[in-house]
Write an enzyme that holds these catalytic residues in place. Structure first.
Site, PDB file in Angstrom:
ATOM      1  N   HIS A 100      80.881  70.974  15.673  1.00  0.00           N
ATOM      2  CA  HIS A 100      80.736  69.619  15.795  1.00  0.00           C
ATOM      3  C   HIS A 100      80.723  68.838  14.536  1.00  0.00           C
ATOM      4  O   HIS A 100      80.808  69.561  13.630  1.00  0.00           O
ATOM      5  CB  HIS A 100      79.700  69.115  16.619  1.00  0.00           C
ATOM      6  N   CYS A 113      76.763  66.943   7.486  1.00  0.00           N
ATOM      7  CA  CYS A 113      77.123  67.022   8.978  1.00  0.00           C
ATOM      8  C   CYS A 113      78.510  66.071   9.330  1.00  0.00           C
ATOM      9  O   CYS A 113      78.752  65.993  10.373  1.00  0.00           O
ATOM     10  CB  CYS A 113      76.072  66.363   9.721  1.00  0.00           C
ATOM     11  N   HIS A 142      81.377  71.539  11.305  1.00  0.00           N
ATOM     12  CA  HIS A 142      80.855  72.786  10.799  1.00  0.00           C
ATOM     13  C   HIS A 142      80.278  73.259  12.540  1.00  0.00           C
ATOM     14  O   HIS A 142      80.756  72.867  13.562  1.00  0.00           O
ATOM     15  CB  HIS A 142      79.602  72.653  10.255  1.00  0.00           C
ATOM     16  N   HIS A 197      77.169  75.477  15.507  1.00  0.00           N
ATOM     17  CA  HIS A 197      75.720  76.175  15.714  1.00  0.00           C
ATOM     18  C   HIS A 197      75.856  77.142  16.751  1.00  0.00           C
ATOM     19  O   HIS A 197      76.617  77.055  17.775  1.00  0.00           O
ATOM     20  CB  HIS A 197      74.794  75.054  15.800  1.00  0.00           C
ATOM     21  N   ASP A 255      80.347  76.081  25.601  1.00  0.00           N
ATOM     22  CA  ASP A 255      80.329  77.003  24.904  1.00  0.00           C
ATOM     23  C   ASP A 255      81.778  77.398  24.253  1.00  0.00           C
ATOM     24  O   ASP A 255      82.964  77.279  24.895  1.00  0.00           O
ATOM     25  CB  ASP A 255      80.113  78.413  25.532  1.00  0.00           C
ATOM     26  N   HIS A 256      81.952  77.888  22.989  1.00  0.00           N
ATOM     27  CA  HIS A 256      83.234  78.027  22.247  1.00  0.00           C
ATOM     28  C   HIS A 256      84.112  76.965  22.202  1.00  0.00           C
ATOM     29  O   HIS A 256      85.483  76.964  22.664  1.00  0.00           O
ATOM     30  CB  HIS A 256      83.944  79.470  22.719  1.00  0.00           C
ATOM     31  N   GLU A 299      69.336  73.106  17.401  1.00  0.00           N
ATOM     32  CA  GLU A 299      70.612  73.223  16.644  1.00  0.00           C
ATOM     33  C   GLU A 299      70.326  74.660  15.767  1.00  0.00           C
ATOM     34  O   GLU A 299      71.384  75.330  15.399  1.00  0.00           O
ATOM     35  CB  GLU A 299      70.817  72.155  15.765  1.00  0.00           C
TER      36      GLU A 299
END
Lengths: 147, 147, 147, 147, 147, 147
Positions: free
Chosen positions: B18, B37, B41, B43, B81-82, B129
């Protein structure tokens, strides 16, 4: 008295995005090989840097942990934290950012820096993509150690 | 005999990319506000879903954990996810993907699904996060509970 | 000066076997409801006991943590650690050992013991079956707190 | 549209020495009360600071996490990390450094600083002495919430 | 049938204070070298003791874990837990209590005790000062293994 | 260019019951040897499977993690999760289910499967019974590596 060899380990974390795509493969092959990792996603990576050396009798240390921490932060973390590994990191240019390749690239970069500490040698890079997936790299070993 | 109210919690993880950028701000303002941010990047997010309800005497359960797990996985994890949260997720369209906003969006989506389990109510969404940064959302409380 | 109310929490772990089977259901129904949990398996349970009370100005403590630890160990851990929860534990006799029911049974047992510490009250039992599954029990609340 | 209230949590760690000794007790009483904690020892403390407030629609945040992190680090961590809590910390002078008292002192210090962020309120201080022992402090609540 | 060699590891924790100061250096040098560690502080240390040996066919064990646990607790933990490592621990007298030196001292003490278990050998001492800093010691190796 | 050897590790968890009892001992001897482990109990086991091999330049991987994950899940986790290790698992028949023996049995089973990936070799099985107890198995080493 024998000198005692110890390994000291510093762990840092960084949050980065990446995706897996090989220039040697076409899109369908990439998708088949990497599955969901072909899409942009990210991790809180855990990086462990192990340095091996004799314990200095005067200081009780293999290497000043403050030096090791500064090295790892300035040479690695500052370059990869809050970045996209496929495009924002100089020392990963042209590298498919699998955990294996990122660990090797970190090794190469830190090994050069550790020349400044001739009594020590880089021993291991462990890179966690998550608690379930991680890799260990021990450098170009001339022989294959059992572990 | 009094009915006992218990909260059951299911934790799942997902790996996503994100970046934070507000449409209400120009680039310089975004950069000033979000700092690192503002760049892509990612998490390993930790998601805890807490559901509150009476313990069914016949089953000893508030809600079948298998049902809760399936709900969380099919309605949330499979979607995030992913993925890149800024562009790949339907229920985050138009949302600045801060931890606060993602937690609220997950609440709204799961609350609707939990209508199928009328004896239970969604109690809390906790979204990590990282181990150092997380948020708790308890829904639109009519009053402000102390905690 | 206002008295300050604080919650102190003690965490212990125990390793136990259990299986889920309801006496109100036949075998096919049990299998359908509990799935793999109908078979003997086990967990490293994590137990958190939270006690709430005013901080004693003379000692700086809500309750001596050594007392709380001894209570939890002698009354709970000694009874459940390295045991089969379906047959070896007096205070679980006749109880379907779901996380919900075990947490409630632990609450009831500890609440009685905490009468000896009248300035404190049991506040919460959190029981982890694993890092992914856990429950919170706050006792028989007269009203339903938001959280 | 309803404003959404969310709690954001920042976790930091610090390494400190302490010992427990009450000025209201003589040595034998102190020893009996605090046991091994009467001797100098230390912990890697984990500190979680929870702040509650409405999510700002323009930013998607309750409070800029960078501000919260800076506040916690400059006002708390810098004062207690690598220190002896019984003698090196101004805001703990005259305080028996139990987890309860340290949490309250941190609350008082941060609550004052958070006046600069009027839309937010300090919600909870959680202080871990270890994974097995921790406390929660929610401030001087007018009423006693159930949890 | 080949005998299988396995390493068993027991992890314990202890809470101790320490500070770093070398008798070979003056105060300014100590301060420059050790920085914040020159001041009293403390840790929840994590200690992992690894013992290597053949699996006994009759018992399925390298060494009874209960024996290993008792050894580690009575010989190490009881001596260092809730203590100041610079002055309260016999086997650390005259030792600068860096992680490196404490790990070596623990090795020497446990290796002597493990003579009572001739089929086993001490394999590794891992000592965590925190999740971010730890050391591994493998004894006086005649050769330098790659890892 | 030198080929780089890397170890990739996949971690999975499973929840199982077991008890320790040796057929070579009578009941009193078993009780004396295994203590509380002679009774049915259980664990959330953590299983780490490490595979070593050269990094494929085309893919950046030692072995597709998806393949490794599928192998570990279908060959091991599906067989042991939510089972009683003393009676429900084919490949543990006749085995005293100590951590040592379970790790060896998992090694033997996975080593056979990894024949399908000739460029890789199984490197290590780490099996956690809990955070405090775990074992490492490296296979039938011809020589005894230092670590």
């Amino acid at each position: 008295m024998t000198t005692r060899m110890v390994e000291i380990v510093r762990r840092e974390e960084f949050s980065a995005a990446h995706r897996l795509e090989s220039p040697h493969l076409d899109e369908a092959q990439n998708r088949a090989l990497y599955g969901p990792c072909f899409t942009d996603h990210g991790h809180n990576y855990g990086l462990e840097v192990a340095v091996r050396g004799p314990v200095d009798e005067r200081t009780g240390m293999v290497m000043n942990l403050a030096d090791l921490m500064r090295l790892v932060r300035t040479k690695i973390i500052d370059a990869v934290d809050h970045r996209h590994l496929n495009r924002d990191v100089d020392f990963l240019e042209g590298v498919i950012p699998t955990a294996e390749n990122v660990a090797i690239a970190i090794w190469d970069r830190l090994e050069a820096e550790l020349q400044a500490f001739p009594q020590c040698q880089l021993h291991r890079i462990r890179l966690y993509e998550s608690a379930s997936n991680f890799v260990d790299y021990f450098g170009r070993a001339p022989s294959t150690p059992n572990r």
